[in-house]
Design a protein around this motif. Structure first.
Motif, PDB file in Angstrom:
ATOM      1  N   VAL A  42       0.846  -1.204   0.000  1.00 24.20           N
ATOM      2  CA  VAL A  42       0.000   0.000   0.000  1.00 24.20           C
ATOM      3  C   VAL A  42       0.877   1.248   0.000  1.00 24.20           C
ATOM      4  O   VAL A  42       0.611   2.216  -0.726  1.00 24.20           O
ATOM      5  N   ALA A  43       1.948   1.229   0.801  1.00 25.06           N
ATOM      6  CA  ALA A  43       2.860   2.373   0.850  1.00 25.06           C
ATOM      7  C   ALA A  43       3.547   2.585  -0.493  1.00 25.06           C
ATOM      8  O   ALA A  43       3.741   3.731  -0.936  1.00 25.06           O
ATOM      9  N   GLU A  44       3.929   1.490  -1.181  1.00 26.82           N
ATOM     10  CA  GLU A  44       4.573   1.613  -2.493  1.00 26.82           C
ATOM     11  C   GLU A  44       3.606   2.176  -3.527  1.00 26.82           C
ATOM     12  O   GLU A  44       4.014   2.933  -4.420  1.00 26.82           O
ATOM     13  N   VAL A  45       2.325   1.823  -3.418  1.00 19.72           N
ATOM     14  CA  VAL A  45       1.324   2.373  -4.330  1.00 19.72           C
ATOM     15  C   VAL A  45       1.248   3.882  -4.172  1.00 19.72           C
ATOM     16  O   VAL A  45       1.242   4.644  -5.153  1.00 19.72           O
ATOM     17  N   LYS A  46       1.204   4.356  -2.930  1.00 17.61           N
ATOM     18  CA  LYS A  46       1.100   5.784  -2.669  1.00 17.61           C
ATOM     19  C   LYS A  46       2.368   6.518  -3.105  1.00 17.61           C
ATOM     20  O   LYS A  46       2.303   7.631  -3.613  1.00 17.61           O
ATOM     21  N   ALA A  47       3.522   5.869  -2.917  1.00 21.11           N
ATOM     22  CA  ALA A  47       4.777   6.489  -3.342  1.00 21.11           C
ATOM     23  C   ALA A  47       4.817   6.638  -4.857  1.00 21.11           C
ATOM     24  O   ALA A  47       5.251   7.667  -5.388  1.00 21.11           O
ATOM     25  N   LEU A  48       4.349   5.625  -5.586  1.00 18.85           N
ATOM     26  CA  LEU A  48       4.329   5.697  -7.051  1.00 18.85           C
ATOM     27  C   LEU A  48       3.358   6.776  -7.521  1.00 18.85           C
ATOM     28  O   LEU A  48       3.632   7.501  -8.478  1.00 18.85           O
ATOM     29  N   ALA A  49       2.213   6.917  -6.833  1.00 22.88           N
ATOM     30  CA  ALA A  49       1.220   7.914  -7.227  1.00 22.88           C
ATOM     31  C   ALA A  49       1.760   9.329  -7.090  1.00 22.88           C
ATOM     32  O   ALA A  49       1.293  10.241  -7.771  1.00 22.88           O
ATOM     33  N   CYS A  50       2.744   9.528  -6.208  1.00 22.96           N
ATOM     34  CA  CYS A  50       3.311  10.860  -5.983  1.00 22.96           C
ATOM     35  C   CYS A  50       4.434  11.189  -6.963  1.00 22.96           C
ATOM     36  O   CYS A  50       4.973  12.296  -6.921  1.00 22.96           O
ATOM     37  N   ARG A  51       4.800  10.251  -7.820  1.00 23.85           N
ATOM     38  CA  ARG A  51       5.871  10.485  -8.791  1.00 23.85           C
ATOM     39  C   ARG A  51       5.266  10.781 -10.154  1.00 23.85           C
ATOM     40  O   ARG A  51       4.183  10.300 -10.502  1.00 23.85           O
ATOM     41  N   LEU A  52       5.967  11.584 -10.942  1.00 22.02           N
ATOM     42  CA  LEU A  52       5.494  11.911 -12.285  1.00 22.02           C
ATOM     43  C   LEU A  52       5.609  10.681 -13.180  1.00 22.02           C
ATOM     44  O   LEU A  52       6.587   9.934 -13.099  1.00 22.02           O
ATOM     45  N   PRO A  53       4.635  10.448 -14.058  1.00 24.58           N
ATOM     46  CA  PRO A  53       4.700   9.291 -14.955  1.00 24.58           C
ATOM     47  C   PRO A  53       5.956   9.296 -15.828  1.00 24.58           C
ATOM     48  O   PRO A  53       6.462   8.230 -16.178  1.00 24.58           O
ATOM     49  N   GLU A  64      -4.367   3.526 -14.831  1.00 23.67           N
ATOM     50  CA  GLU A  64      -2.974   3.451 -15.283  1.00 23.67           C
ATOM     51  C   GLU A  64      -2.055   3.047 -14.128  1.00 23.67           C
ATOM     52  O   GLU A  64      -1.088   2.321 -14.316  1.00 23.67           O
ATOM     53  N   LEU A  65      -2.353   3.525 -12.926  1.00 21.44           N
ATOM     54  CA  LEU A  65      -1.562   3.127 -11.764  1.00 21.44           C
ATOM     55  C   LEU A  65      -1.687   1.629 -11.518  1.00 21.44           C
ATOM     56  O   LEU A  65      -0.699   0.960 -11.188  1.00 21.44           O
ATOM     57  N   ALA A  66      -2.898   1.105 -11.646  1.00 16.49           N
ATOM     58  CA  ALA A  66      -3.106  -0.322 -11.433  1.00 16.49           C
ATOM     59  C   ALA A  66      -2.294  -1.149 -12.425  1.00 16.49           C
ATOM     60  O   ALA A  66      -1.676  -2.165 -12.056  1.00 16.49           O
ATOM     61  N   VAL A  67      -2.257  -0.721 -13.682  1.00 14.39           N
ATOM     62  CA  VAL A  67      -1.466  -1.432 -14.694  1.00 14.39           C
ATOM     63  C   VAL A  67       0.021  -1.346 -14.368  1.00 14.39           C
ATOM     64  O   VAL A  67       0.756  -2.344 -14.452  1.00 14.39           O
ATOM     65  N   GLU A  68       0.494  -0.166 -13.978  1.00 11.22           N
ATOM     66  CA  GLU A  68       1.910   0.016 -13.676  1.00 11.22           C
ATOM     67  C   GLU A  68       2.329  -0.804 -12.461  1.00 11.22           C
ATOM     68  O   GLU A  68       3.448  -1.352 -12.425  1.00 11.22           O
ATOM     69  N   LEU A  69       1.464  -0.922 -11.470  1.00  9.95           N
ATOM     70  CA  LEU A  69       1.786  -1.710 -10.280  1.00  9.95           C
ATOM     71  C   LEU A  69       1.987  -3.177 -10.635  1.00  9.95           C
ATOM     72  O   LEU A  69       2.901  -3.834 -10.132  1.00  9.95           O
ATOM     73  N   THR A  70       1.127  -3.680 -11.515  1.00 13.12           N
ATOM     74  CA  THR A  70       1.256  -5.077 -11.937  1.00 13.12           C
ATOM     75  C   THR A  70       2.501  -5.271 -12.789  1.00 13.12           C
ATOM     76  O   THR A  70       3.227  -6.261 -12.644  1.00 13.12           O
ATOM     77  N   THR A  71       2.771  -4.300 -13.675  1.00 13.72           N
ATOM     78  CA  THR A  71       3.941  -4.389 -14.546  1.00 13.72           C
ATOM     79  C   THR A  71       5.235  -4.407 -13.736  1.00 13.72           C
ATOM     80  O   THR A  71       6.169  -5.164 -14.029  1.00 13.72           O
ATOM     81  N   ARG A  72       5.303  -3.608 -12.709  1.00  4.51           N
ATOM     82  CA  ARG A  72       6.505  -3.530 -11.872  1.00  4.51           C
ATOM     83  C   ARG A  72       6.624  -4.691 -10.904  1.00  4.51           C
ATOM     84  O   ARG A  72       7.662  -4.867 -10.273  1.00  4.51           O
ATOM     85  N   GLY A  73       5.538  -5.439 -10.738  1.00  2.00           N
ATOM     86  CA  GLY A  73       5.575  -6.538  -9.784  1.00  2.00           C
ATOM     87  C   GLY A  73       5.378  -6.086  -8.345  1.00  2.00           C
ATOM     88  O   GLY A  73       5.637  -6.865  -7.416  1.00  2.00           O
ATOM     89  N   ILE A  74       4.934  -4.843  -8.144  1.00  5.92           N
ATOM     90  CA  ILE A  74       4.686  -4.365  -6.781  1.00  5.92           C
ATOM     91  C   ILE A  74       3.512  -5.111  -6.170  1.00  5.92           C
ATOM     92  O   ILE A  74       3.523  -5.478  -4.985  1.00  5.92           O
ATOM     93  N   THR A  75       2.475  -5.345  -6.978  1.00  6.66           N
ATOM     94  CA  THR A  75       1.318  -6.135  -6.546  1.00  6.66           C
ATOM     95  C   THR A  75       0.973  -7.129  -7.639  1.00  6.66           C
ATOM     96  O   THR A  75       1.493  -7.052  -8.761  1.00  6.66           O
ATOM     97  N   GLY A  76       0.075  -8.051  -7.301  1.00  6.64           N
ATOM     98  CA  GLY A  76      -0.498  -8.908  -8.318  1.00  6.64           C
ATOM     99  C   GLY A  76      -1.604  -8.152  -9.024  1.00  6.64           C
ATOM    100  O   GLY A  76      -1.563  -6.920  -9.115  1.00  6.64           O
ATOM    101  N   ALA A  77      -2.592  -8.882  -9.504  1.00  8.79           N
ATOM    102  CA  ALA A  77      -3.736  -8.216 -10.138  1.00  8.79           C
ATOM    103  C   ALA A  77      -4.427  -7.320  -9.114  1.00  8.79           C
ATOM    104  O   ALA A  77      -4.727  -7.749  -8.002  1.00  8.79           O
ATOM    105  N   ILE A  78      -4.665  -6.081  -9.494  1.00  5.98           N
ATOM    106  CA  ILE A  78      -5.275  -5.117  -8.588  1.00  5.98           C
ATOM    107  C   ILE A  78      -6.224  -4.239  -9.387  1.00  5.98           C
ATOM    108  O   ILE A  78      -5.943  -3.894 -10.543  1.00  5.98           O
ATOM    109  N   SER A  79      -7.344  -3.900  -8.814  1.00  4.22           N
ATOM    110  CA  SER A  79      -8.341  -3.098  -9.527  1.00  4.22           C
ATOM    111  C   SER A  79      -8.088  -1.612  -9.319  1.00  4.22           C
ATOM    112  O   SER A  79      -7.483  -1.194  -8.328  1.00  4.22           O
TER     113      SER A  79
END
Length: 272
Positions: A94-105, A119-134
């Protein structure tokens, strides 16, 4: 197989009064009302089978709530705490999601001006930060943390070296001052601007109602693009407006003539 004997129920006066309010109160939840009625019947010495037959409840249900009250009193009639659904994501994720949201694409080589939740949900899965996420899960996390990366504020960087002097004259007029002297009662300040490409919506806007947001049709009927010219008396809070087929000095002078042919501007000492 022998059947366990029904728990004997003995009520104190305060417990009986509380149970009666629960059993027959209009604001009591249905589930609590049924449980209180079971206990009251049991306190009159009735068997579980008789209570079940007269109340239409299953025998196991009567036995359960009679036994719970006998063991724990009034607190036994409440639902037990449930562990709930196990968490699918860790607090680190959850913390990594919020950190990514604060960075410029652009820092992630993503061709976006700003992040959206999908787009954040797709990027999280691509980076392997989370599995499938809505996207709704991402949106809920950010809303809880007051982070709204899809919102933005733009500004104009001033490049005119004479901006301060030019702006000072305008701001002085807004403060009813000109060249250090206060404006008189017969002196006025008009702010004018124009907006091109005015269209009308194909369908009228529907006002908001109960549990319904305002509905605005997205399509326009062009009917020939018009320009809207407006003049605003900044101190009297009065607006003059007109439409013209195009912009330019001639349409602007039509607006000036419209204002200056109207009192009190027609007989004013000065109009800025």
């Amino acid at each position: 197989m022998p059947v366990a004997a029904a728990h004997p129920i003995s009520l104190r006066a305060a417990e009986r009064e509380r149970l009666k309010k629960m059993a027959y109160g209009h604001k009591t939840e249905h589930r609590l009302r049924i449980r209180a009625q079971v206990v009251l019947h049991a306190a009159h010495g009735r068997s579980n089978a008789r209570i079940a037959r007269e109340s239409g409840l299953h025998l196991d249900t009567v036995r359960c709530w009679r036994g719970r009250f006998a063991e724990r009193g009034l607190g036994g009639l409440n639902d037990r705490e449930r562990s709930g659904r196990p968490q699918s994501f860790t607090s680190i994720q959850v913390a990594e999601v919020k950190a990514l949201a604060c960075r410029l694409p652009a820092e992630s080589a993503v061709p976006l001006a700003r992040w959206s939740c999908p787009e954040l949900a797709v990027e999280l899965t691509t980076r392997g930060i989370t599995g499938a996420i809505s996207a709704s899960t991402v949106r809920r996390w950010l809303a809880e943390d007051a982070l709204k990366p899809w919102q933005h504020r733009s500004w104009i960087f001033i490049t005119d070296p004479d901006f301060r002097a030019k702006a000072q004259r305008v701001l002085d007029l807004y403060a009813r001052t000109w060249q250090g002297q206060a404006l008189g009662q017969d002196e006025y300040v008009i702010s004018a601007d124009e907006k091109t490409s005015i269209h009308s919506r194909c369908h009228p806007t529907l006002a908001p109602g109960q549990a319904r947001a305002m509905r605005v049709n997205h399509s326009y009927g062009r009917g020939g693009a018009l320009a809207y010219l407006a003049a605003y008396d900044v101190h009297a809070v009065k607006v003059f407006g007109r439409t013209e087929p195009r912009t330019g000095i001639a349409p602007f002078m039509n607006l000036v003539a419209q204002v200056m042919s109207t009192e009190p501007y027609a007989s004013a000492k000065r109009v800025f």
